[in-house]
Design an enzyme around this catalytic site. Structure first.
Site, mmCIF file in Angstrom:
data_model
loop_
_atom_site.group_PDB
_atom_site.id
_atom_site.type_symbol
_atom_site.label_atom_id
_atom_site.label_comp_id
_atom_site.label_asym_id
_atom_site.label_seq_id
_atom_site.Cartn_x
_atom_site.Cartn_y
_atom_site.Cartn_z
ATOM 1 C CE LYS A 34 -0.537 -0.587 5.098
ATOM 2 N NZ LYS A 34 -1.565 -0.298 6.164
ATOM 3 N NE ARG A 132 -6.802 1.210 12.738
ATOM 4 C CZ ARG A 132 -5.456 2.267 12.409
ATOM 5 N NH1 ARG A 132 -4.838 2.632 11.912
ATOM 6 N NH2 ARG A 132 -5.306 0.552 11.515
ATOM 7 C CE1 TYR A 260 13.298 31.491 2.719
ATOM 8 C CE2 TYR A 260 14.051 29.619 2.726
ATOM 9 C CZ TYR A 260 13.071 30.520 2.849
ATOM 10 O OH TYR A 260 13.107 30.933 0.869
ATOM 11 C CG MET A 314 9.738 23.983 -1.501
ATOM 12 S SD MET A 314 9.390 24.707 -2.407
ATOM 13 C CE MET A 314 8.281 25.153 -1.601
HETATM 14 C C1 LIG Z 1 -0.390 -1.833 6.820
HETATM 15 C C2 LIG Z 1 -0.636 -2.773 7.287
HETATM 16 C C3 LIG Z 1 0.083 -4.399 7.408
HETATM 17 C C4 LIG Z 1 1.933 -3.902 7.155
HETATM 18 O O1 LIG Z 1 1.902 -3.295 8.948
HETATM 19 P P1 LIG Z 1 3.500 -3.325 8.973
HETATM 20 O O2 LIG Z 1 3.726 -2.881 10.396
HETATM 21 O O3 LIG Z 1 4.051 -2.171 8.053
HETATM 22 O O4 LIG Z 1 4.348 -4.368 9.613
HETATM 23 C C5 LIG Z 1 -0.633 -5.278 8.006
HETATM 24 N N1 LIG Z 1 -1.658 -5.632 7.917
HETATM 25 C C6 LIG Z 1 -2.740 -4.285 8.175
HETATM 26 C C7 LIG Z 1 -3.987 -5.215 7.994
HETATM 27 C C8 LIG Z 1 -2.116 -2.907 7.739
HETATM 28 O O5 LIG Z 1 -2.712 -2.311 7.011
#
Ligand SMILES: *Cc1c(COP(=O)(O)O)cnc(C)c1O
Length: 370
Positions: A34, A132, A260, A314
Protein backbone atom coordinates in the site's frame (compact mmCIF):
# COMPACT_ATOMS: atom_id res chain seq x y z
CA UNK A 1 21.39 19.17 -13.44
CA UNK A 2 19.88 19.24 -9.97
CA UNK A 3 20.28 15.77 -8.57
CA UNK A 4 17.92 14.28 -6.02
CA UNK A 5 17.61 10.55 -6.38
CA UNK A 6 15.69 7.63 -4.91
CA UNK A 7 17.43 4.34 -5.69
CA UNK A 8 15.56 1.12 -4.98
CA UNK A 9 17.45 -2.12 -4.29
CA UNK A 10 15.17 -5.03 -5.23
CA UNK A 11 17.74 -7.51 -3.90
CA UNK A 12 17.28 -6.03 -0.41
CA UNK A 13 13.51 -6.56 -0.65
CA UNK A 14 13.94 -10.21 -1.68
CA UNK A 15 16.39 -10.66 1.18
CA UNK A 16 13.95 -9.12 3.66
CA UNK A 17 11.11 -11.30 2.34
CA UNK A 18 13.30 -14.31 3.00
CA UNK A 19 13.76 -13.13 6.60
CA UNK A 20 9.97 -13.09 6.97
CA UNK A 21 9.69 -16.61 5.59
CA UNK A 22 12.41 -17.93 7.90
CA UNK A 23 10.53 -16.60 10.89
CA UNK A 24 7.03 -17.79 10.06
CA UNK A 25 7.83 -21.15 8.46
CA UNK A 26 4.78 -22.34 6.53
CA UNK A 27 2.46 -19.32 6.76
CA UNK A 28 1.66 -17.60 3.48
CA UNK A 29 2.91 -14.06 2.99
CA UNK A 30 0.69 -11.17 1.95
CA UNK A 31 3.35 -8.55 1.20
CA UNK A 32 1.97 -5.10 1.93
CA UNK A 33 2.52 -2.68 -0.95
CA UNK A 34 0.00 0.00 0.00
CA UNK A 35 0.94 3.69 -0.28
CA UNK A 36 2.98 3.02 -3.40
CA UNK A 37 4.89 0.27 -1.64
CA UNK A 38 5.69 2.48 1.34
CA UNK A 39 7.03 5.10 -1.08
CA UNK A 40 9.32 2.70 -2.92
CA UNK A 41 7.12 2.44 -6.03
CA UNK A 42 4.93 -0.56 -6.73
CA UNK A 43 6.55 -1.19 -10.12
CA UNK A 44 10.00 -1.20 -8.53
CA UNK A 45 9.15 -3.71 -5.79
CA UNK A 46 6.81 -6.25 -7.43
CA UNK A 47 9.59 -8.14 -9.24
CA UNK A 48 11.33 -8.62 -5.87
CA UNK A 49 8.14 -10.03 -4.33
CA UNK A 50 7.62 -12.93 -6.71
CA UNK A 51 8.03 -15.40 -3.83
CA UNK A 52 5.25 -13.77 -1.83
CA UNK A 53 1.84 -15.49 -1.98
CA UNK A 54 -0.01 -12.24 -2.45
CA UNK A 55 0.15 -8.50 -2.00
CA UNK A 56 -1.93 -6.22 0.21
CA UNK A 57 -3.18 -2.78 -0.77
CA UNK A 58 -5.41 -0.17 0.84
CA UNK A 59 -7.36 1.02 -2.16
CA UNK A 60 -8.85 -0.31 -5.31
CA UNK A 61 -6.70 2.09 -7.37
CA UNK A 62 -3.59 0.47 -5.90
CA UNK A 63 -4.96 -2.99 -6.74
CA UNK A 64 -5.57 -1.95 -10.34
CA UNK A 65 -2.06 -0.60 -10.69
CA UNK A 66 -0.63 -3.92 -9.53
CA UNK A 67 -2.85 -5.85 -11.95
CA UNK A 68 -1.78 -3.56 -14.79
CA UNK A 69 1.84 -4.28 -13.87
CA UNK A 70 1.09 -7.96 -14.35
CA UNK A 71 0.71 -9.17 -10.75
CA UNK A 72 -1.44 -12.28 -11.20
CA UNK A 73 -1.48 -13.74 -7.70
CA UNK A 74 -3.64 -12.76 -4.72
CA UNK A 75 -4.36 -9.10 -4.12
CA UNK A 76 -5.87 -8.39 -0.72
CA UNK A 77 -7.78 -5.15 -0.19
CA UNK A 78 -7.10 -4.59 3.51
CA UNK A 79 -9.82 -1.98 3.97
CA UNK A 80 -12.20 -3.75 1.65
CA UNK A 81 -14.31 -1.91 -0.92
CA UNK A 82 -16.08 1.40 -0.42
CA UNK A 83 -19.19 0.85 -2.57
CA UNK A 84 -21.26 -1.84 -4.27
CA UNK A 85 -19.70 -0.77 -7.56
CA UNK A 86 -16.24 -1.38 -6.19
CA UNK A 87 -17.29 -4.83 -5.00
CA UNK A 88 -18.19 -5.66 -8.60
CA UNK A 89 -14.84 -4.26 -9.74
CA UNK A 90 -13.07 -6.36 -7.11
CA UNK A 91 -14.74 -9.43 -8.62
CA UNK A 92 -13.80 -8.34 -12.14
CA UNK A 93 -10.16 -7.84 -11.12
CA UNK A 94 -9.88 -10.98 -8.97
CA UNK A 95 -9.25 -9.15 -5.71
CA UNK A 96 -9.83 -10.61 -2.29
CA UNK A 97 -11.41 -8.19 0.17
CA UNK A 98 -11.58 -7.47 3.84
CA UNK A 99 -15.10 -7.25 5.18
CA UNK A 100 -15.12 -5.07 8.25
CA UNK A 101 -18.66 -3.69 8.52
CA UNK A 102 -22.26 -4.34 7.59
CA UNK A 103 -22.42 -2.53 4.23
CA UNK A 104 -19.52 -4.60 2.88
CA UNK A 105 -21.19 -7.74 4.17
CA UNK A 106 -24.42 -6.78 2.39
CA UNK A 107 -22.62 -6.19 -0.92
CA UNK A 108 -20.86 -9.55 -0.65
CA UNK A 109 -24.12 -11.35 0.09
CA UNK A 110 -25.97 -9.57 -2.72
CA UNK A 111 -23.31 -10.13 -5.40
CA UNK A 112 -21.78 -13.58 -5.22
CA UNK A 113 -18.62 -14.01 -7.31
CA UNK A 114 -18.32 -17.08 -9.57
CA UNK A 115 -17.29 -20.22 -7.68
CA UNK A 116 -13.71 -20.16 -9.02
CA UNK A 117 -13.22 -16.44 -8.34
CA UNK A 118 -10.46 -15.30 -5.95
CA UNK A 119 -13.09 -12.90 -4.55
CA UNK A 120 -14.72 -15.96 -2.97
CA UNK A 121 -12.00 -15.67 -0.35
CA UNK A 122 -12.83 -12.89 2.11
CA UNK A 123 -10.90 -11.57 5.08
CA UNK A 124 -13.36 -11.15 7.93
CA UNK A 125 -12.12 -8.44 10.25
CA UNK A 126 -12.52 -8.94 13.98
CA UNK A 127 -11.98 -5.98 16.32
CA UNK A 128 -9.83 -7.44 19.08
CA UNK A 129 -8.82 -4.18 20.72
CA UNK A 130 -7.43 -1.77 18.13
CA UNK A 131 -10.93 -0.29 17.90
CA UNK A 132 -10.67 0.98 14.38
CA UNK A 133 -12.08 -1.44 11.80
CA UNK A 134 -13.90 -4.68 12.43
CA UNK A 135 -16.92 -6.47 13.88
CA UNK A 136 -17.34 -7.22 17.55
CA UNK A 137 -17.47 -10.87 18.67
CA UNK A 138 -21.19 -11.28 18.08
CA UNK A 139 -20.99 -9.52 14.70
CA UNK A 140 -18.09 -11.69 13.53
CA UNK A 141 -19.92 -14.91 14.36
CA UNK A 142 -23.03 -13.77 12.50
CA UNK A 143 -21.08 -12.50 9.50
CA UNK A 144 -19.00 -15.67 9.36
CA UNK A 145 -22.14 -17.82 9.30
CA UNK A 146 -23.78 -15.75 6.57
CA UNK A 147 -20.66 -15.63 4.40
CA UNK A 148 -19.96 -19.32 4.87
CA UNK A 149 -23.55 -20.24 3.97
CA UNK A 150 -23.32 -18.06 0.86
CA UNK A 151 -20.26 -20.01 -0.30
CA UNK A 152 -17.34 -17.82 0.76
CA UNK A 153 -14.02 -19.10 2.13
CA UNK A 154 -13.03 -17.18 5.23
CA UNK A 155 -9.83 -15.80 6.67
CA UNK A 156 -10.41 -14.41 10.15
CA UNK A 157 -8.19 -11.38 10.55
CA UNK A 158 -7.33 -8.69 13.06
CA UNK A 159 -4.63 -6.07 13.54
CA UNK A 160 -2.33 -5.48 16.51
CA UNK A 161 -2.26 -2.08 18.18
CA UNK A 162 1.06 -2.52 20.02
CA UNK A 163 2.99 -5.41 18.50
CA UNK A 164 6.08 -3.19 18.33
CA UNK A 165 6.23 -3.30 22.15
CA UNK A 166 6.53 -6.93 23.07
CA UNK A 167 5.40 -6.54 26.68
CA UNK A 168 2.39 -4.32 26.10
CA UNK A 169 -0.55 -5.90 27.96
CA UNK A 170 -2.95 -5.50 25.03
CA UNK A 171 -0.93 -7.96 22.92
CA UNK A 172 -1.94 -10.98 24.99
CA UNK A 173 -5.54 -9.81 25.09
CA UNK A 174 -5.70 -9.47 21.31
CA UNK A 175 -4.03 -12.85 20.80
CA UNK A 176 -6.47 -14.52 23.22
CA UNK A 177 -9.55 -12.97 21.65
CA UNK A 178 -8.35 -13.87 18.18
CA UNK A 179 -7.42 -17.47 18.91
CA UNK A 180 -10.62 -18.08 20.89
CA UNK A 181 -12.71 -16.72 18.04
CA UNK A 182 -10.85 -18.72 15.41
CA UNK A 183 -11.37 -21.92 17.43
CA UNK A 184 -15.05 -21.09 17.85
CA UNK A 185 -15.59 -20.47 14.14
CA UNK A 186 -13.66 -23.59 13.16
CA UNK A 187 -15.70 -25.68 15.55
CA UNK A 188 -19.14 -24.27 14.78
CA UNK A 189 -18.96 -23.11 11.18
CA UNK A 190 -16.10 -24.60 9.18
CA UNK A 191 -12.86 -26.31 10.28
CA UNK A 192 -11.17 -24.89 7.21
CA UNK A 193 -11.46 -21.22 8.23
CA UNK A 194 -8.03 -19.56 8.03
CA UNK A 195 -6.38 -17.00 10.29
CA UNK A 196 -4.24 -13.89 9.75
CA UNK A 197 -2.91 -11.87 12.65
CA UNK A 198 0.67 -10.67 12.18
CA UNK A 199 2.07 -7.46 10.74
CA UNK A 200 5.87 -6.95 10.64
CA UNK A 201 6.24 -6.24 14.35
CA UNK A 202 4.29 -9.40 15.20
CA UNK A 203 6.35 -11.44 12.73
CA UNK A 204 9.33 -10.43 14.88
CA UNK A 205 7.73 -10.57 18.34
CA UNK A 206 5.01 -13.22 17.98
CA UNK A 207 5.98 -15.56 15.11
CA UNK A 208 4.30 -18.47 16.94
CA UNK A 209 0.98 -16.80 16.05
CA UNK A 210 1.64 -16.62 12.32
CA UNK A 211 -1.44 -18.79 11.54
CA UNK A 212 -2.14 -19.12 7.79
CA UNK A 213 -1.25 -15.67 6.43
CA UNK A 214 1.14 -13.00 7.72
CA UNK A 215 0.96 -9.42 6.45
CA UNK A 216 4.41 -7.82 6.68
CA UNK A 217 4.95 -4.33 5.36
CA UNK A 218 7.71 -2.16 6.76
CA UNK A 219 10.20 -4.95 7.36
CA UNK A 220 10.18 -5.84 3.66
CA UNK A 221 11.59 -2.40 3.03
CA UNK A 222 14.34 -2.83 5.61
CA UNK A 223 13.08 -0.74 8.52
CA UNK A 224 12.80 -2.13 12.01
CA UNK A 225 9.19 -2.68 13.07
CA UNK A 226 10.00 -3.05 16.77
CA UNK A 227 10.94 -0.51 19.41
CA UNK A 228 13.88 -2.36 20.95
CA UNK A 229 15.88 -3.50 17.92
CA UNK A 230 17.45 -1.79 14.96
CA UNK A 231 17.13 -3.05 11.40
CA UNK A 232 20.63 -4.51 11.19
CA UNK A 233 20.05 -6.50 14.41
CA UNK A 234 17.11 -8.14 12.66
CA UNK A 235 19.17 -8.79 9.52
CA UNK A 236 17.03 -6.41 7.47
CA UNK A 237 18.55 -4.42 4.61
CA UNK A 238 17.33 -0.95 3.64
CA UNK A 239 15.69 -1.11 0.21
CA UNK A 240 15.94 2.61 -0.51
CA UNK A 241 18.81 5.03 -0.83
CA UNK A 242 17.80 8.69 -0.88
CA UNK A 243 20.60 10.89 -2.12
CA UNK A 244 21.48 14.30 -3.51
CA UNK A 245 24.61 16.24 -4.41
CA UNK A 246 26.64 19.18 -3.17
CA UNK A 247 25.48 22.11 -5.31
CA UNK A 248 27.59 24.87 -3.74
CA UNK A 249 30.41 25.29 -1.24
CA UNK A 250 30.89 28.22 1.14
CA UNK A 251 32.80 29.35 4.15
CA UNK A 252 30.66 31.25 6.62
CA UNK A 253 32.35 33.85 8.86
CA UNK A 254 32.01 34.00 12.63
CA UNK A 255 28.72 35.57 13.65
CA UNK A 256 27.05 35.01 10.27
CA UNK A 257 23.76 33.12 10.23
CA UNK A 258 22.50 30.52 7.76
CA UNK A 259 19.15 30.15 6.09
CA UNK A 260 15.57 31.07 6.95
CA UNK A 261 15.06 32.30 10.46
CA UNK A 262 18.85 32.66 10.86
CA UNK A 263 18.57 29.74 13.22
CA UNK A 264 22.19 28.62 13.06
CA UNK A 265 24.99 31.11 13.73
CA UNK A 266 28.64 30.36 13.05
CA UNK A 267 30.71 30.33 16.24
CA UNK A 268 33.84 30.23 14.10
CA UNK A 269 34.61 30.34 10.39
CA UNK A 270 32.81 27.25 9.10
CA UNK A 271 33.04 25.37 5.82
CA UNK A 272 29.53 24.54 4.63
CA UNK A 273 27.94 22.90 1.64
CA UNK A 274 24.52 23.33 0.06
CA UNK A 275 22.81 20.06 -0.72
CA UNK A 276 20.22 19.75 -3.48
CA UNK A 277 17.41 18.37 -1.38
CA UNK A 278 14.63 19.87 0.70
CA UNK A 279 11.17 19.29 2.04
CA UNK A 280 9.87 19.66 -1.53
CA UNK A 281 11.54 16.32 -2.18
CA UNK A 282 10.31 14.73 1.03
CA UNK A 283 13.17 15.35 3.42
CA UNK A 284 11.58 16.38 6.76
CA UNK A 285 11.69 20.07 7.59
CA UNK A 286 11.41 19.57 11.33
CA UNK A 287 14.58 17.85 12.53
CA UNK A 288 16.64 18.13 15.70
CA UNK A 289 20.33 19.06 15.99
CA UNK A 290 21.44 15.44 15.77
CA UNK A 291 20.29 15.09 12.15
CA UNK A 292 23.14 14.45 9.76
CA UNK A 293 23.90 13.25 6.23
CA UNK A 294 26.79 11.25 4.80
CA UNK A 295 29.00 12.94 2.22
CA UNK A 296 30.70 10.44 -0.03
CA UNK A 297 34.22 11.05 -1.25
CA UNK A 298 34.59 8.63 -4.13
CA UNK A 299 38.32 9.29 -4.50
CA UNK A 300 39.12 8.30 -0.95
CA UNK A 301 36.29 5.76 -0.89
CA UNK A 302 35.21 7.26 2.39
CA UNK A 303 32.03 8.65 3.98
CA UNK A 304 31.82 11.65 6.26
CA UNK A 305 28.98 12.31 8.67
CA UNK A 306 28.05 15.98 8.42
CA UNK A 307 25.41 17.69 10.57
CA UNK A 308 22.57 19.62 8.99
CA UNK A 309 22.66 23.27 10.06
CA UNK A 310 20.00 25.96 9.67
CA UNK A 311 16.48 25.30 8.46
CA UNK A 312 15.74 22.73 5.83
CA UNK A 313 14.23 24.66 2.89
CA UNK A 314 12.01 23.49 0.03
CA UNK A 315 14.85 22.86 -2.41
CA UNK A 316 18.03 22.74 -0.38
CA UNK A 317 19.63 22.29 2.97
CA UNK A 318 23.00 23.26 4.41
CA UNK A 319 25.53 20.99 6.08
CA UNK A 320 28.59 21.63 8.20
CA UNK A 321 31.64 20.24 6.39
CA UNK A 322 34.06 20.69 9.29
CA UNK A 323 34.55 16.94 9.72
CA UNK A 324 35.21 16.32 6.01
CA UNK A 325 38.47 16.88 4.10
CA UNK A 326 39.02 20.40 2.74
CA UNK A 327 39.03 19.23 -0.86
CA UNK A 328 35.49 17.79 -0.85
CA UNK A 329 34.34 18.71 -4.34
CA UNK A 330 31.28 20.27 -5.80
CA UNK A 331 28.87 17.56 -7.00
CA UNK A 332 29.94 15.06 -4.34
CA UNK A 333 27.18 12.63 -3.47
CA UNK A 334 25.27 13.09 -0.22
CA UNK A 335 23.23 10.30 1.38
CA UNK A 336 20.09 11.50 3.19
CA UNK A 337 19.18 7.96 4.14
CA UNK A 338 20.17 4.46 3.11
CA UNK A 339 22.74 2.33 4.92
CA UNK A 340 23.98 5.36 6.96
CA UNK A 341 22.06 7.14 8.21
CA UNK A 342 19.27 4.59 8.27
CA UNK A 343 15.81 6.03 7.59
CA UNK A 344 14.79 4.92 11.10
CA UNK A 345 17.55 7.10 12.55
CA UNK A 346 16.51 10.11 10.46
CA UNK A 347 12.95 9.52 11.60
CA UNK A 348 14.05 9.54 15.23
CA UNK A 349 15.65 12.94 14.60
CA UNK A 350 12.43 14.15 13.00
CA UNK A 351 10.06 12.98 15.75
CA UNK A 352 8.41 10.42 13.50
CA UNK A 353 8.77 6.85 12.21
CA UNK A 354 10.46 5.49 9.10
CA UNK A 355 7.05 4.63 7.61
CA UNK A 356 6.12 8.30 7.36
CA UNK A 357 9.37 9.51 5.83
CA UNK A 358 9.22 6.77 3.20
CA UNK A 359 5.56 7.37 2.33
CA UNK A 360 5.73 11.11 2.01
CA UNK A 361 8.54 11.38 -0.54
CA UNK A 362 7.45 13.66 -3.34
CA UNK A 363 7.38 12.98 -7.06
CA UNK A 364 10.32 15.31 -7.70
CA UNK A 365 13.34 13.08 -6.99
CA UNK A 366 14.45 10.96 -9.90
CA UNK A 367 13.76 7.28 -9.33
CA UNK A 368 16.33 4.66 -10.22
CA UNK A 369 16.72 0.95 -9.74
CA UNK A 370 19.97 -0.55 -8.49
C1 LIG B 1 -0.29 -1.81 6.70
C2 LIG B 1 -0.84 -3.05 7.25
C3 LIG B 1 0.01 -4.11 7.61
C4 LIG B 1 1.51 -3.99 7.56
O1 LIG B 1 2.01 -3.31 8.68
P1 LIG B 1 3.58 -3.16 8.94
O2 LIG B 1 3.66 -2.55 10.27
O3 LIG B 1 4.09 -2.26 7.86
O4 LIG B 1 4.15 -4.51 8.83
C5 LIG B 1 -0.57 -5.29 8.04
N1 LIG B 1 -1.91 -5.42 8.13
C6 LIG B 1 -2.75 -4.41 7.81
C7 LIG B 1 -4.22 -4.62 7.93
C8 LIG B 1 -2.25 -3.20 7.37
O5 LIG B 1 -3.08 -2.22 7.07
Amino acid sequence: MRKATITIHPAAISHNLLQVKHRVKSAKVLAMVKANAYGHGVAAVLPALQDADGIGVASFTEALEARQLGWDKTIGLVEGVFSAGEWQQAIDNHCSCVIHHRPQLDWALAMLPPSDSPTRMVWLKYNTGMNRLGFDAEGVIKAAQLLHDAGYQLVLTTHFANADQRDHPLNDIQIQRFSNMLSHLREHIDPDIKGSLCNSAAVINFPEYAYDWVRPGIMLYGSSPVSDKQAYELNLQPAMEFSAHIMALQTVNTGEAIGYGSRWIAGEPTRTALVSIGYGDGYPRVINDKAYVCVIDHNRQNNYKCPIIGRVAMDMLVIDLSSAPVDIALDSQVILWGATPHVDEVASHAGTIGYELLCRLSARPERLQA
